[in-house]
Design an enzyme around this catalytic site. Structure first.
Site, PDB file in Angstrom:
ATOM      1  N   HIS A   1      -3.769  -9.126   3.881  1.00 15.81           N
ATOM      2  CA  HIS A   1      -5.206  -9.100   4.155  1.00 15.81           C
ATOM      3  C   HIS A   1      -5.505  -9.881   5.425  1.00 15.81           C
ATOM      4  O   HIS A   1      -4.965 -10.970   5.638  1.00 15.81           O
ATOM      5  CB  HIS A   1      -5.990  -9.726   2.999  1.00 15.81           C
ATOM      6  CG  HIS A   1      -6.102  -8.833   1.813  1.00 15.81           C
ATOM      7  ND1 HIS A   1      -6.406  -9.290   0.547  1.00 15.81           N
ATOM      8  CD2 HIS A   1      -5.937  -7.480   1.684  1.00 15.81           C
ATOM      9  CE1 HIS A   1      -6.440  -8.267  -0.292  1.00 15.81           C
ATOM     10  NE2 HIS A   1      -6.153  -7.176   0.368  1.00 15.81           N
TER      11      HIS A   1
ATOM     12  N   ARG B   1      -1.062  -1.851  -6.810  1.00 16.94           N
ATOM     13  CA  ARG B   1      -1.148  -2.974  -5.872  1.00 16.94           C
ATOM     14  C   ARG B   1      -2.173  -3.998  -6.374  1.00 16.94           C
ATOM     15  O   ARG B   1      -1.923  -5.206  -6.312  1.00 16.94           O
ATOM     16  CB  ARG B   1      -1.535  -2.441  -4.491  1.00 16.94           C
ATOM     17  CG  ARG B   1      -1.844  -3.499  -3.438  1.00 16.94           C
ATOM     18  CD  ARG B   1      -2.074  -2.788  -2.102  1.00 16.94           C
ATOM     19  NE  ARG B   1      -2.921  -3.539  -1.193  1.00 16.94           N
ATOM     20  CZ  ARG B   1      -2.489  -4.438  -0.324  1.00 16.94           C
ATOM     21  NH1 ARG B   1      -1.204  -4.724  -0.262  1.00 16.94           N
ATOM     22  NH2 ARG B   1      -3.330  -5.048   0.491  1.00 16.94           N
TER      23      ARG B   1
ATOM     24  N   LYS C   1      -1.735  -2.739   8.085  1.00 13.49           N
ATOM     25  CA  LYS C   1      -2.870  -2.340   8.908  1.00 13.49           C
ATOM     26  C   LYS C   1      -2.879  -3.121  10.218  1.00 13.49           C
ATOM     27  O   LYS C   1      -2.483  -4.272  10.272  1.00 13.49           O
ATOM     28  CB  LYS C   1      -4.182  -2.587   8.144  1.00 13.49           C
ATOM     29  CG  LYS C   1      -4.393  -1.648   6.962  1.00 13.49           C
ATOM     30  CD  LYS C   1      -5.750  -1.874   6.333  1.00 13.49           C
ATOM     31  CE  LYS C   1      -6.010  -0.868   5.209  1.00 13.49           C
ATOM     32  NZ  LYS C   1      -7.349  -1.076   4.586  1.00 13.49           N
TER      33      LYS C   1
ATOM     34  N   TYR D   1      -9.982 -10.787  -6.111  1.00 16.37           N
ATOM     35  CA  TYR D   1      -9.117 -10.839  -7.278  1.00 16.37           C
ATOM     36  C   TYR D   1      -9.460 -11.999  -8.206  1.00 16.37           C
ATOM     37  O   TYR D   1      -9.080 -12.001  -9.365  1.00 16.37           O
ATOM     38  CB  TYR D   1      -7.646 -10.904  -6.850  1.00 16.37           C
ATOM     39  CG  TYR D   1      -7.219  -9.622  -6.184  1.00 16.37           C
ATOM     40  CD1 TYR D   1      -7.032  -8.473  -6.930  1.00 16.37           C
ATOM     41  CD2 TYR D   1      -7.066  -9.535  -4.804  1.00 16.37           C
ATOM     42  CE1 TYR D   1      -6.687  -7.275  -6.329  1.00 16.37           C
ATOM     43  CE2 TYR D   1      -6.720  -8.343  -4.195  1.00 16.37           C
ATOM     44  CZ  TYR D   1      -6.534  -7.217  -4.965  1.00 16.37           C
ATOM     45  OH  TYR D   1      -6.202  -6.029  -4.364  1.00 16.37           O
TER      46      TYR D   1
ATOM     47  N   ARG E   1       0.862  -1.175   0.000  1.00 21.93           N
ATOM     48  CA  ARG E   1       0.000   0.000   0.000  1.00 21.93           C
ATOM     49  C   ARG E   1       0.904   1.233   0.000  1.00 21.93           C
ATOM     50  O   ARG E   1       2.037   1.183   0.475  1.00 21.93           O
ATOM     51  CB  ARG E   1      -0.896   0.021   1.229  1.00 21.93           C
ATOM     52  CG  ARG E   1      -1.805  -1.200   1.386  1.00 21.93           C
ATOM     53  CD  ARG E   1      -2.577  -1.142   2.688  1.00 21.93           C
ATOM     54  NE  ARG E   1      -3.497  -2.261   2.867  1.00 21.93           N
ATOM     55  CZ  ARG E   1      -3.200  -3.403   3.487  1.00 21.93           C
ATOM     56  NH1 ARG E   1      -1.980  -3.559   4.012  1.00 21.93           N
ATOM     57  NH2 ARG E   1      -4.089  -4.371   3.594  1.00 21.93           N
TER      58      ARG E   1
ATOM     59  N   HIS F   1      -2.898   2.898  -5.836  1.00 24.01           N
ATOM     60  CA  HIS F   1      -3.457   1.650  -5.297  1.00 24.01           C
ATOM     61  C   HIS F   1      -3.761   0.661  -6.412  1.00 24.01           C
ATOM     62  O   HIS F   1      -3.766  -0.557  -6.186  1.00 24.01           O
ATOM     63  CB  HIS F   1      -4.718   1.946  -4.490  1.00 24.01           C
ATOM     64  CG  HIS F   1      -5.040   0.889  -3.487  1.00 24.01           C
ATOM     65  ND1 HIS F   1      -4.231   0.612  -2.403  1.00 24.01           N
ATOM     66  CD2 HIS F   1      -6.075   0.002  -3.412  1.00 24.01           C
ATOM     67  CE1 HIS F   1      -4.755  -0.376  -1.704  1.00 24.01           C
ATOM     68  NE2 HIS F   1      -5.868  -0.773  -2.292  1.00 24.01           N
TER      69      HIS F   1
END
Length: 293
Positions: free
Chosen positions: A265, A242, A171, A274, A148, A239
């Protein structure tokens, strides 16, 4: 009520490890809810009174907010409200309310040639060689390692010297290991060699023109200008690089679980989007190439 919101803020930041942006947005929602309930009920709102919030109250709040929000933002607002009320009153005490239906968008990847052309155009437009090397290295981290933009700019000099892999904090302060392609590693090393500012272990790896932390908005603006010059679509953003990293790996047979780890994730469902990208790509190939399509 303010102490409850402050406690909610601390809970999000330290216990839930939410990002600064998420904490700011959720706390703002809590303030909006309390102000709305005060006007809706006709008086100051105490923490104890929050236990009496009904589904009708929440629907009224969302109706009030919908003039400024689309479906996706309204769904996020409702999620923040639920979290705050569960924290203030107790889990399970908040009335359940069906949120707005949100159509999940499919990421729009760019081709490998477009990704490289975009990074080259951004670099060529830089004012100085070291800035060109910096921008190239950042964009290659997004496309070549799936980072990211915030993760790339959060890297410090502690990652040097570079090896075959890179430790990335994403994150919720979750750390993951991503492989570094030789081209990506070479791009970073070139930038480090040209950078006029000392890169120490505890300072940002990517520096602004005056030596401060590089602002993500600058990279976004550079990409926006480059996509205009190259004739690329509006969805060609940092983004999107990515997304392209993920889509291209999946198209070459990458396992979803492995891709989940590479992207950082929290759940597999976030990675499964995806598969839709790949299916859409195959359908486009079929429609364009099959004589009877």
């Amino acid at each position: 009520m303010i102490p409850t919101i402050l406690a909610w803020e601390q809970h999000l930041a330290h216990n839930r490890r939410r990002s600064v942006h998420t904490v700011r947005a959720y706390v703002a929602t809590a303030h909006r809810l309390v102000v709305f309930l005060g006007e809706h009920w006709g008086g100051a709102v105490s923490t104890e009174q929050l236990a009496g919030v009904t589904a009708a109250d929440l629907r009224a709040f969302l109706a009030f907010r919908r003039t400024a929000l689309g479906n996706t933002s309204a769904a996020r607002e409702l999620s923040a409200v639920r979290g705050f009320l569960d924290f203030a009153v107790g889990v399970g005490a908040t009335p359940r309310l069906r949120g707005p239906r949100v159509k999940r968008g499919v990421p729009r990847p760019v081709s490998p040639d477009e990704a490289v052309a975009l990074a080259e155009d951004v670099a060529e437009s830089a004012a100085e060689p070291w800035l060109a090397a910096r921008d190239w290295a950042v964009l290659m981290l997004l496309y070549g390692a799936g980072l990211r933009i915030g993760e790339a700019l959060a890297l410090t000099g502690a990652v040097l010297p570079l090896g075959a892999t890179l430790s990335v904090t994403g994150k919720r302060a979750k750390t993951r290991i991503v492989p570094l392609l030789p081209q990506v590693r070479e791009g970073i090393e070139t930038y480090v060699a040209l950078c006029p500012w000392p890169i120490e272990r505890n300072v940002p790896l990517f520096r602004g023109a005056k030596g401060g932390t590089l602002d993500a908005a600058l990279i976004r603006r550079s990409v926006q200008a480059a996509r205009g010059r190259l004739g690329l679509g509006d969805r060609t953003t940092p983004h999107a690089l990515r997304h392209s990293f993920a889509t291209h790996l999946l198209g070459r047979g990458a396992d979803l679980r492995a891709l989940q780890e590479l992207l950082g994730h929290a759940s597999l469902s976030s990675t499964q989007i995806y598969t839709a990208v790949d299916a859409a790509h195959l359908l486009d190939v079929y429609r364009n190439a099959h004589p009877r399509a």
